[in-house]
Design an enzyme around this catalytic site. Structure first.
Site, PDB file in Angstrom:
ATOM      1  N   GLY A  28     -43.515  32.753  -2.385  1.00 33.33           N
ATOM      2  CA  GLY A  28     -43.564  33.261  -1.021  1.00 33.33           C
ATOM      3  C   GLY A  28     -44.835  32.931  -0.270  1.00 33.33           C
ATOM      4  N   CYS A  29     -45.690  32.131  -0.829  1.00 33.13           N
ATOM      5  CA  CYS A  29     -46.940  31.768  -0.184  1.00 33.13           C
ATOM      6  C   CYS A  29     -46.744  30.414   0.497  1.00 33.13           C
ATOM      7  CB  CYS A  29     -48.043  31.685  -1.238  1.00 33.13           C
ATOM      8  SG  CYS A  29     -49.684  31.907  -0.581  1.00 33.13           S
ATOM      9  N   LEU A  30     -47.222  30.265   1.730  1.00 31.61           N
ATOM     10  CA  LEU A  30     -47.081  28.983   2.417  1.00 31.61           C
ATOM     11  C   LEU A  30     -47.889  27.898   1.720  1.00 31.61           C
ATOM     12  CD1 LEU A  30     -47.257  30.081   6.149  1.00 31.61           C
ATOM     13  CD2 LEU A  30     -45.243  29.455   4.820  1.00 31.61           C
ATOM     14  N   SER A  31     -49.040  28.272   1.183  1.00 28.95           N
ATOM     15  CA  SER A  31     -49.855  27.339   0.416  1.00 28.95           C
ATOM     16  C   SER A  31     -49.377  27.364  -1.032  1.00 28.95           C
ATOM     17  CB  SER A  31     -51.320  27.764   0.452  1.00 28.95           C
ATOM     18  OG  SER A  31     -51.780  27.846   1.772  1.00 28.95           O
TER      19      SER A  31
END
Length: 156
Positions: free
Chosen positions: A91-94
């Site tokens: 769920g992290c963009l990075s």
């Protein structure tokens, strides 16, 4: 996956933790209020509380950004062996990987992390520095909502 690793993954993946653009000097007063509110509402390991308060004491967002970027630049990268799906923060963009292991003393944890984005890596380093040396019980008491409260303190 260990419970402490799962907690770290939930802390890092909390999407509401964002840094805002720099504010005028009035941000200092808001930051101090946010840090005081966070400290009264959350149980944080001493190392993490110290780092969050130190970040909150910086005069503005520009200095907070610089501190996060400094931590990111000085932090070692994770080994390729640690960059596996089990350590990836969902769920992290990075792209973020976090590991948590018991230290040789058998009582405290060693946290490591890495990201492909420098600001995110700085945030991972903040968590790693703040939680390394804590016991698994102390880490498990950190409510994931802390990151929102810390975001208010860090972002001003």
């Amino acid at each position: 996956m260990r419970a402490s690793t799962a907690l770290l993954l939930s802390l890092v993946a909390t999407p509401s933790f964002t840094l805002s653009p720099p504010h005028p000097p009035r941000a200092v007063a808001r930051t101090a209020r946010a840090a005081a509110t966070m400290a009264s509402d959350c149980v944080l390991p001493a190392g993490l509380e110290k780092l969050v308060k130190a970040m909150a004491s910086l005069p503005d967002d520009k200095y907070r950004y610089k501190q996060l970027l400094h931590w990111a630049a000085e932090a070692p990268s994770l080994s390729e062996e640690a960059r596996i799906d089990a350590n990836k923060v969902p769920g992290c963009l990075s792209t973020v990987h976090v590991t948590a292991e018991l230290r040789d003393d058998g009582e405290t944890v060693e946290i490591r992390g890495d990201s492909d984005a420098q600001l995110t890596k700085g945030l991972v380093v903040l968590l790693a520095k703040g939680l390394t040396g804590a016991t698994p019980a102390e880490v498990s008491l950190v409510d994931a909502s802390f990151i929102r409260k810390a975001g208010e303190a860090l972002a001003g």
